[in-house]
Design an enzyme around this catalytic site. Structure first.
Site, PDB file in Angstrom:
ATOM      1  N   SER A  16       0.824  -1.220   0.000  1.00  0.00           N
ATOM      2  CA  SER A  16       0.000   0.000   0.000  1.00  0.00           C
ATOM      3  C   SER A  16       0.855   1.266   0.000  1.00  0.00           C
ATOM      4  O   SER A  16       0.453   2.288  -0.576  1.00  0.00           O
ATOM      5  CB  SER A  16      -0.984   0.009   1.169  1.00  0.00           C
ATOM      6  OG  SER A  16      -0.332   0.198   2.402  1.00  0.00           O
ATOM      7  N   HIS A 112       9.621   2.984   8.479  1.00  0.00           N
ATOM      8  CA  HIS A 112       9.543   2.047   9.599  1.00  0.00           C
ATOM      9  C   HIS A 112       8.386   2.462  10.497  1.00  0.00           C
ATOM     10  O   HIS A 112       8.273   3.634  10.864  1.00  0.00           O
ATOM     11  CB  HIS A 112      10.860   2.060  10.389  1.00  0.00           C
ATOM     12  CG  HIS A 112      10.829   1.142  11.559  1.00  0.00           C
ATOM     13  ND1 HIS A 112      10.957  -0.217  11.424  1.00  0.00           N
ATOM     14  CD2 HIS A 112      10.638   1.376  12.879  1.00  0.00           C
ATOM     15  CE1 HIS A 112      10.863  -0.783  12.626  1.00  0.00           C
ATOM     16  NE2 HIS A 112      10.676   0.162  13.516  1.00  0.00           N
TER      17      HIS A 112
HETATM   18  N1  NHR Z   1      18.549  -3.688   6.193  1.00  0.00           N
HETATM   19  C1  NHR Z   1      19.496  -2.920   6.751  1.00  0.00           C
HETATM   20  N2  NHR Z   1      20.764  -3.319   6.648  1.00  0.00           N
HETATM   21  N3  NHR Z   1      19.215  -1.784   7.433  1.00  0.00           N
HETATM   22  C2  NHR Z   1      17.937  -1.390   7.562  1.00  0.00           C
HETATM   23  O1  NHR Z   1      17.680  -0.267   8.215  1.00  0.00           O
HETATM   24  C3  NHR Z   1      16.887  -2.171   7.015  1.00  0.00           C
HETATM   25  C4  NHR Z   1      17.256  -3.336   6.308  1.00  0.00           C
HETATM   26  C5  NHR Z   1      16.272  -4.175   5.756  1.00  0.00           C
HETATM   27  C6  NHR Z   1      14.935  -3.888   5.924  1.00  0.00           C
HETATM   28  C7  NHR Z   1      13.112  -2.563   6.953  1.00  0.00           C
HETATM   29  C8  NHR Z   1      12.858  -2.940   8.432  1.00  0.00           C
HETATM   30  C9  NHR Z   1      11.679  -2.231   9.034  1.00  0.00           C
HETATM   31  O2  NHR Z   1      11.375  -1.095   8.677  1.00  0.00           O
HETATM   32  C10 NHR Z   1      14.553  -2.748   6.661  1.00  0.00           C
HETATM   33  C11 NHR Z   1      15.524  -1.880   7.178  1.00  0.00           C
HETATM   34  C12 NHR Z   1      12.906  -6.727   8.215  1.00  0.00           C
HETATM   35  C13 NHR Z   1      13.306  -7.083   9.483  1.00  0.00           C
HETATM   36  C14 NHR Z   1      13.526  -8.533   9.849  1.00  0.00           C
HETATM   37  O3  NHR Z   1      13.783  -8.856  10.998  1.00  0.00           O
HETATM   38  C15 NHR Z   1      13.549  -6.077  10.398  1.00  0.00           C
HETATM   39  C16 NHR Z   1      13.394  -4.744  10.040  1.00  0.00           C
HETATM   40  C17 NHR Z   1      12.984  -4.395   8.758  1.00  0.00           C
HETATM   41  C18 NHR Z   1      12.742  -5.396   7.857  1.00  0.00           C
HETATM   42  N4  NHR Z   1      13.424  -9.474   8.872  1.00  0.00           N
HETATM   43  C19 NHR Z   1      13.626 -10.914   9.031  1.00  0.00           C
HETATM   44  C20 NHR Z   1      15.018 -11.344   8.490  1.00  0.00           C
HETATM   45  O4  NHR Z   1      15.529 -12.343   9.045  1.00  0.00           O
HETATM   46  C21 NHR Z   1      12.618 -11.722   8.262  1.00  0.00           C
HETATM   47  C22 NHR Z   1      11.215 -11.453   8.643  1.00  0.00           C
HETATM   48  C23 NHR Z   1      10.214 -12.008   7.635  1.00  0.00           C
HETATM   49  O5  NHR Z   1      10.600 -12.520   6.566  1.00  0.00           O
HETATM   50  O6  NHR Z   1       8.999 -11.878   7.914  1.00  0.00           O
HETATM   51  O7  NHR Z   1      15.507 -10.769   7.504  1.00  0.00           O
HETATM   52  O8  NHR Z   1      11.034  -2.788   9.965  1.00  0.00           O
HETATM   53  C1  GAR Z   2       3.944  -0.590   6.702  1.00  0.00           C
HETATM   54  O1  GAR Z   2       3.322  -0.227   7.908  1.00  0.00           O
HETATM   55  C2  GAR Z   2       5.447  -0.404   6.799  1.00  0.00           C
HETATM   56  O2  GAR Z   2       5.829   0.719   7.556  1.00  0.00           O
HETATM   57  C3  GAR Z   2       5.830  -1.664   7.520  1.00  0.00           C
HETATM   58  O3  GAR Z   2       4.980  -2.673   7.059  1.00  0.00           O
HETATM   59  C4  GAR Z   2       3.818  -2.094   6.474  1.00  0.00           C
HETATM   60  C5  GAR Z   2       3.816  -2.442   5.014  1.00  0.00           C
HETATM   61  O4  GAR Z   2       2.583  -2.137   4.421  1.00  0.00           O
HETATM   62  N1  GAR Z   2       7.198  -1.998   7.246  1.00  0.00           N
HETATM   63  C6  GAR Z   2       7.858  -2.856   7.976  1.00  0.00           C
HETATM   64  O5  GAR Z   2       7.408  -3.346   9.000  1.00  0.00           O
HETATM   65  C7  GAR Z   2       9.218  -3.195   7.434  1.00  0.00           C
HETATM   66  N2  GAR Z   2       9.797  -4.215   8.227  1.00  0.00           N
HETATM   67  P1  GAR Z   2       2.458  -2.064   2.836  1.00  0.00           P
HETATM   68  O6  GAR Z   2       3.054  -3.343   2.271  1.00  0.00           O
HETATM   69  O7  GAR Z   2       0.974  -1.995   2.608  1.00  0.00           O
HETATM   70  O8  GAR Z   2       3.175  -0.838   2.377  1.00  0.00           O
END
Ligand code: NHR
Ligand code: GAR
Length: 205
Positions: A16, A112
């Site tokens: 979205s 985030h």
């Molecule tokens: N990568 C880096 N190096 N730095 C950041 O700031 C990042 C990134 C990758 C993604 C988005 C982030 C969020 O906004 C993001 C920021 C995934 C996880 C996670 O734990 C955490 C934070 C974010 C995205 N992922 C798991 C993993 O093992 C898998 C979870 C799943 O597949 O559902 O990669 O929240």
């Molecule tokens: C959003 O709330 C975004 O901020 C969050 O997931 C939702 C995605 O919605 N992102 C994360 O949690 C990244 N780890 P969308 O797919 O409808 O944009």
């Protein structure tokens, strides 16, 4: 007129926020094209919206690679095929390796769903409720190797209300994300948002 900038958007699911960016870019005639929408999940709902709007889509499934490094190398190759000026993480759920992040240094944004530095990582709405926060929100930041710790671009807050569940709170935050993320991306493509020496500079006019 400044050259058109290429934006590549990475998603994992509903998409979205990606949709909000696509709609704003079109409605506001940004000097940018959405060059591609790429998902690490083949069944991401957002791929259908992108394809129906004539945007090239690709799937790079993390399950097809033996390591994070191998996945990121494949993802980088697909992204770079679209010559991106900006990479946008929009609900992208895979942690990215330092090598990948440095390749897109100062040109990769994330949104985030918390008021960083509170609640980095996953399950942010549950965490905000569990800790009894009175306000919650979302943050746009440049992506650095340390998860959810890159330079902050913008934040919006929403109230936490009595009776909120994580889903209700998430929806309240998401509605603000749809406003805030396109605005930040627009600043970037107009050359009004930059990182210099790790510090964010925004020309808000
Ligand atoms: N990568 C880096 N190096 N730095 C950041 O700031 C990042 C990134 C990758 C993604 C988005 C982030 C969020 O906004 C993001 C920021 C995934 C996880 C996670 O734990 C955490 C934070 C974010 C995205 N992922 C798991 C993993 O093992 C898998 C979870 C799943 O597949 O559902 O990669 O929240
Ligand atoms: C959003 O709330 C975004 O901020 C969050 O997931 C939702 C995605 O919605 N992102 C994360 O949690 C990244 N780890 P969308 O797919 O409808 O944009």
């Amino acid at each position: 007129m400044a050259a058109m900038k290429n934006i590549v958007i990475l998603i994992s699911g509903r998409g979205s926020n990606m949709e909000a960016v696509v709609r704003a870019a079109k409605a506001e005639q940004w000097p940018a094209r959405i060059a591609a929408v790429i998902s690490n999940k083949a069944d991401a709902k957002g791929l259908e919206f992108a394809a129906s709007h004539g945007i090239p889509t690709a799937v790079v499934s993390n399950k097809d690679y033996p390591s994070r490094e191998a996945f990121d190398a494949a993802l980088q190759e697909v992204i770079d095929g679209f010559s991106p000026d900006l990479v946008v993480l929009a609900g992208f759920m895979r942690i990215l390796t330092p090598g990948f992040v440095s390749h897109y240094e100062n040109r990769m944004l994330n949104i985030h769903p918390s008021l960083l530095p509170l609640f980095p990582g996953l399950h942010t709405h549950e965490q905000a409720l569990a800790s009894g926060e009175k306000t919650h929100g979302a943050t746009v930041h440049f992506v650095t190797a340390e998860l959810d710790h890159g330079p902050l671009v913008d934040q919006v807050s929403v109230p936490v209300l009595p009776g909120d569940t994580a889903d209700v709170l998430a929806a309240r935050v998401l509605e603000q994300e749809w406003i805030m993320y396109p605005r930040a991306i627009r600043w970037f493509v107009e050359g009004r948002l930059k990182v210099e020496d790790g510090k964010v500079n925004i020309d808000r006019n």
